[in-house]
Design a protein around this motif. Structure first.
Motif, PDB file in Angstrom:
ATOM      1  N   PRO A 202      39.036  48.307  44.720  1.00 52.21           N
ATOM      2  CA  PRO A 202      37.812  47.579  44.868  1.00 52.21           C
ATOM      3  C   PRO A 202      37.159  47.735  46.596  1.00 52.21           C
ATOM      4  O   PRO A 202      37.668  46.737  47.153  1.00 52.21           O
ATOM      5  CB  PRO A 202      37.321  46.817  44.312  1.00 52.21           C
ATOM      6  CG  PRO A 202      38.286  46.841  43.654  1.00 52.21           C
ATOM      7  CD  PRO A 202      39.628  47.476  44.151  1.00 52.21           C
ATOM      8  N   PHE A 203      36.572  47.854  46.573  1.00 50.44           N
ATOM      9  CA  PHE A 203      35.009  47.514  48.059  1.00 50.44           C
ATOM     10  C   PHE A 203      36.324  48.200  49.185  1.00 50.44           C
ATOM     11  O   PHE A 203      35.355  48.326  50.723  1.00 50.44           O
ATOM     12  CB  PHE A 203      35.036  46.235  48.431  1.00 50.44           C
ATOM     13  CG  PHE A 203      34.311  45.971  47.401  1.00 50.44           C
ATOM     14  CD1 PHE A 203      32.136  46.376  47.738  1.00 50.44           C
ATOM     15  CD2 PHE A 203      34.399  45.185  46.029  1.00 50.44           C
ATOM     16  CE1 PHE A 203      31.960  45.712  47.453  1.00 50.44           C
ATOM     17  CE2 PHE A 203      33.099  44.495  45.340  1.00 50.44           C
ATOM     18  CZ  PHE A 203      31.837  45.328  45.976  1.00 50.44           C
ATOM     19  N   GLY A 204      37.413  48.916  48.489  1.00 47.03           N
ATOM     20  CA  GLY A 204      37.774  49.561  50.022  1.00 47.03           C
ATOM     21  C   GLY A 204      37.610  51.071  50.368  1.00 47.03           C
ATOM     22  O   GLY A 204      36.925  51.456  50.440  1.00 47.03           O
ATOM     23  N   PRO A 205      38.564  51.456  51.481  1.00 49.11           N
ATOM     24  CA  PRO A 205      39.657  51.436  51.684  1.00 49.11           C
ATOM     25  C   PRO A 205      40.050  49.870  52.187  1.00 49.11           C
ATOM     26  O   PRO A 205      38.511  49.626  53.429  1.00 49.11           O
ATOM     27  CB  PRO A 205      40.087  52.478  52.750  1.00 49.11           C
ATOM     28  CG  PRO A 205      39.547  53.747  52.153  1.00 49.11           C
ATOM     29  CD  PRO A 205      38.422  52.913  51.546  1.00 49.11           C
ATOM     30  N   TYR A 206      40.598  49.480  52.227  1.00 47.23           N
ATOM     31  CA  TYR A 206      41.631  47.980  53.508  1.00 47.23           C
ATOM     32  C   TYR A 206      41.126  48.379  54.305  1.00 47.23           C
ATOM     33  O   TYR A 206      40.383  47.153  55.446  1.00 47.23           O
ATOM     34  CB  TYR A 206      42.902  47.161  53.274  1.00 47.23           C
ATOM     35  CG  TYR A 206      43.161  46.396  53.619  1.00 47.23           C
ATOM     36  CD1 TYR A 206      42.729  45.168  53.189  1.00 47.23           C
ATOM     37  CD2 TYR A 206      43.862  46.915  54.831  1.00 47.23           C
ATOM     38  CE1 TYR A 206      42.911  44.318  54.048  1.00 47.23           C
ATOM     39  CE2 TYR A 206      44.252  45.743  55.728  1.00 47.23           C
ATOM     40  CZ  TYR A 206      43.612  43.699  55.701  1.00 47.23           C
ATOM     41  OH  TYR A 206      44.449  43.942  56.311  1.00 47.23           O
ATOM     42  N   TRP A 207      42.075  49.203  55.198  1.00 42.68           N
ATOM     43  CA  TRP A 207      42.326  49.681  56.761  1.00 42.68           C
ATOM     44  C   TRP A 207      40.531  49.669  56.826  1.00 42.68           C
ATOM     45  O   TRP A 207      40.227  49.027  58.102  1.00 42.68           O
ATOM     46  CB  TRP A 207      42.508  50.447  57.245  1.00 42.68           C
ATOM     47  CG  TRP A 207      42.495  51.368  56.411  1.00 42.68           C
ATOM     48  CD1 TRP A 207      41.642  52.188  56.504  1.00 42.68           C
ATOM     49  CD2 TRP A 207      43.334  52.020  54.873  1.00 42.68           C
ATOM     50  NE1 TRP A 207      42.088  53.910  55.646  1.00 42.68           N
ATOM     51  CE2 TRP A 207      43.552  52.804  54.754  1.00 42.68           C
ATOM     52  CE3 TRP A 207      44.858  51.326  54.562  1.00 42.68           C
ATOM     53  CZ2 TRP A 207      43.730  53.708  53.498  1.00 42.68           C
ATOM     54  CZ3 TRP A 207      45.200  51.462  53.358  1.00 42.68           C
ATOM     55  CH2 TRP A 207      44.951  53.554  52.619  1.00 42.68           C
ATOM     56  N   ASP A 208      39.602  50.448  56.573  1.00 43.50           N
ATOM     57  CA  ASP A 208      37.900  50.226  57.311  1.00 43.50           C
ATOM     58  C   ASP A 208      37.125  50.157  56.762  1.00 43.50           C
ATOM     59  O   ASP A 208      36.901  49.378  58.240  1.00 43.50           O
ATOM     60  CB  ASP A 208      37.525  51.918  56.081  1.00 43.50           C
ATOM     61  CG  ASP A 208      38.170  53.203  56.386  1.00 43.50           C
ATOM     62  OD1 ASP A 208      38.529  53.080  57.360  1.00 43.50           O
ATOM     63  OD2 ASP A 208      38.318  53.836  55.204  1.00 43.50           O
ATOM     64  N   HIS A 209      37.931  49.032  56.139  1.00 41.59           N
ATOM     65  CA  HIS A 209      36.920  47.210  55.696  1.00 41.59           C
ATOM     66  C   HIS A 209      36.746  46.485  57.353  1.00 41.59           C
ATOM     67  O   HIS A 209      35.945  45.963  57.556  1.00 41.59           O
ATOM     68  CB  HIS A 209      37.105  47.215  54.883  1.00 41.59           C
ATOM     69  CG  HIS A 209      36.157  45.932  53.548  1.00 41.59           C
ATOM     70  ND1 HIS A 209      35.846  44.557  54.125  1.00 41.59           N
ATOM     71  CD2 HIS A 209      35.136  45.672  52.585  1.00 41.59           C
ATOM     72  CE1 HIS A 209      34.665  44.319  54.073  1.00 41.59           C
ATOM     73  NE2 HIS A 209      34.890  45.436  53.037  1.00 41.59           N
ATOM     74  N   VAL A 210      38.432  46.167  57.337  1.00 36.66           N
ATOM     75  CA  VAL A 210      38.696  45.040  58.717  1.00 36.66           C
ATOM     76  C   VAL A 210      38.431  45.929  59.898  1.00 36.66           C
ATOM     77  O   VAL A 210      37.864  45.236  60.831  1.00 36.66           O
ATOM     78  CB  VAL A 210      40.618  44.930  58.411  1.00 36.66           C
ATOM     79  CG1 VAL A 210      40.259  44.516  59.594  1.00 36.66           C
ATOM     80  CG2 VAL A 210      40.975  44.455  57.174  1.00 36.66           C
ATOM     81  N   GLN A 211      38.656  47.416  59.918  1.00 37.62           N
ATOM     82  CA  GLN A 211      37.954  47.954  61.710  1.00 37.62           C
ATOM     83  C   GLN A 211      37.045  47.577  61.504  1.00 37.62           C
ATOM     84  O   GLN A 211      36.527  47.421  62.735  1.00 37.62           O
ATOM     85  CB  GLN A 211      38.625  49.162  60.780  1.00 37.62           C
ATOM     86  CG  GLN A 211      40.369  49.370  61.797  1.00 37.62           C
ATOM     87  CD  GLN A 211      40.934  51.087  61.628  1.00 37.62           C
ATOM     88  OE1 GLN A 211      41.441  51.001  62.530  1.00 37.62           O
ATOM     89  NE2 GLN A 211      41.237  51.987  60.430  1.00 37.62           N
ATOM     90  N   GLY A 212      35.964  47.755  60.631  1.00 35.14           N
ATOM     91  CA  GLY A 212      34.417  48.163  60.555  1.00 35.14           C
ATOM     92  C   GLY A 212      34.257  46.545  60.882  1.00 35.14           C
ATOM     93  O   GLY A 212      33.696  47.084  62.463  1.00 35.14           O
ATOM     94  N   TYR A 213      34.409  45.645  60.496  1.00 36.73           N
ATOM     95  CA  TYR A 213      34.137  44.147  61.214  1.00 36.73           C
ATOM     96  C   TYR A 213      34.795  43.921  62.873  1.00 36.73           C
ATOM     97  O   TYR A 213      34.185  43.432  63.504  1.00 36.73           O
ATOM     98  CB  TYR A 213      34.094  42.802  60.477  1.00 36.73           C
ATOM     99  CG  TYR A 213      33.335  43.158  59.457  1.00 36.73           C
ATOM    100  CD1 TYR A 213      31.759  42.915  59.582  1.00 36.73           C
ATOM    101  CD2 TYR A 213      33.504  44.115  57.801  1.00 36.73           C
ATOM    102  CE1 TYR A 213      30.462  43.014  58.149  1.00 36.73           C
ATOM    103  CE2 TYR A 213      32.718  44.324  57.087  1.00 36.73           C
ATOM    104  CZ  TYR A 213      31.311  43.640  56.762  1.00 36.73           C
ATOM    105  OH  TYR A 213      30.108  44.079  56.366  1.00 36.73           O
TER     106      TYR A 213
END
Length: 329
Positions: A202-213
């Protein structure tokens, strides 16, 4: 609705969506869902149909103001805890003399700092948010690329909290199974781990989420505050003071002397929040029970559920996907 599902939660339904969302779904890649029957890929993120409905409405209608503050997390990264802290900081003068009447004692942090796509724009009615006094406090799980354009164009503040991927995964797996247990059987951990490592969460991929911010925080440090859950757990007082500075409501000398920081840390702690009646028996507008948001909150709890090999697999995938970002988790 069948007799076996007399109170099916709104987030599980795939029929109560707008025509715009209904027309979009057939063109999107889809996979088996963790909580809802299906996850669909939209703008690079994976989301359930009902939540996609909320995202589309939020992207089209939300108008950010310069004084807004948005708390952003991937699911199960300490959102509830930071919502409570975020509410306390700009509102502390209002309730300093009447802690017995503090809203956190009787209202869920999810009501005080509402999600955009999960609450405010979750239904078919578009909310009017213009009358809310500043600073307006909102939350979202949206990755940076999917934020409403008005957020990117405004000078509003973004507070991002990330958490160790293994603890995030285990907490999300528990959360999914707790919600699924109302209507169907749970998903085995190994099955969810396979999906998580493919980016299908949900709302992943996790790594894309973190890296974007993380990238946004490097480019716009005055607008984007990047926090780590583990650092906040280790020294919450230091990070609460830094967060107050970032939000433009720093603690005064008298507050530092009279223990205001410690009071906020205690009020918002996992132990304090989980014991409140509103967080043990309340329900959110989506039909989810508030106690679902309070499990353990412990750092390193993944070792109690995952093998060493499973943990190493997550580490390898995240390291590979985040190579070159400069971020270590």
């Amino acid at each position: 609705m069948t007799p076996s599902q007399p109170s099916q939660a709104k987030y599980l339904r795939e029929d109560d969506i707008s025509q715009k969302c209904r027309d979009l779904l057939p063109s999107l890649p889809h996979e088996k869902g963790w909580i809802s029957p299906s996850l669909y890929q939209y703008q690079g993120l994976w989301v359930a149909p009902k939540l996609l409905n909320g995202i589309l409405a939020c992207q089209e209608h939300f108008r950010a103001q310069e004084t807004d503050v948005l708390l952003i997390t991937a699911p199960k990264s300490g959102t509830t805890w930071l919502k409570a802290i975020l509410f306390c900081l700009p509102n502390r003068a209002k309730y300093s003399g009447s802690m017995q009447q503090h809203p956190l004692l009787t209202q869920s942090p999810h009501d005080l700092v509402p999600f955009l796509e999960l609450k405010l724009y979750f239904g078919q009615e578009i909310p009017n948010l213009t009358s809310l006094p500043p600073p307006r406090l909102f939350a979202t799980h949206l990755p940076y690329q999917s934020l409403p354009q008005s957020v990117k164009d405004s000078g509003c503040k973004l507070v991002y909290l990330c958490r160790n991927p293994k603890d995030t995964f285990v907490s999300l797996w528990h959360f999914a199974n707790k919600l699924r247990s109302k209507t169907t059987s749970g998903i085995p951990l190994a099955e969810c781990l396979d999906a998580f490592c493919r980016g299908v969460s949900p709302f992943g991929p996790y790594w894309d989420h973190v890296q974007g911010y993380y990238k946004a925080s490097l480019e716009m440090p005055e607008r984007v505050q990047f926090l780590r859950y583990e650092d906040m757990i280790e020294d919450p007082q230091v990070h609460v003071k830094r967060l107050a500075d970032f939000l433009g409501c720093p603690f005064g000398e008298q507050e530092l002397r009279d223990g205001t920081v410690d009071g906020i840390v205690r009020m918002c702690s996992f132990d304090s929040m989980s014991m409140l009646e509103v967080n043990k028996s309340g329900k959110l507008s989506t039909g989810q029970e508030t106690e679902s948001y309070f499990r353990k909150g412990e750092v390193g709890d993944w070792v109690n559920y995952m093998s060493v090999e499973m943990g190493e697999r997550v580490d390898r995938v995240v390291q590979e996907k985040m190579d070159g970002s400069g971020l270590k988790l």
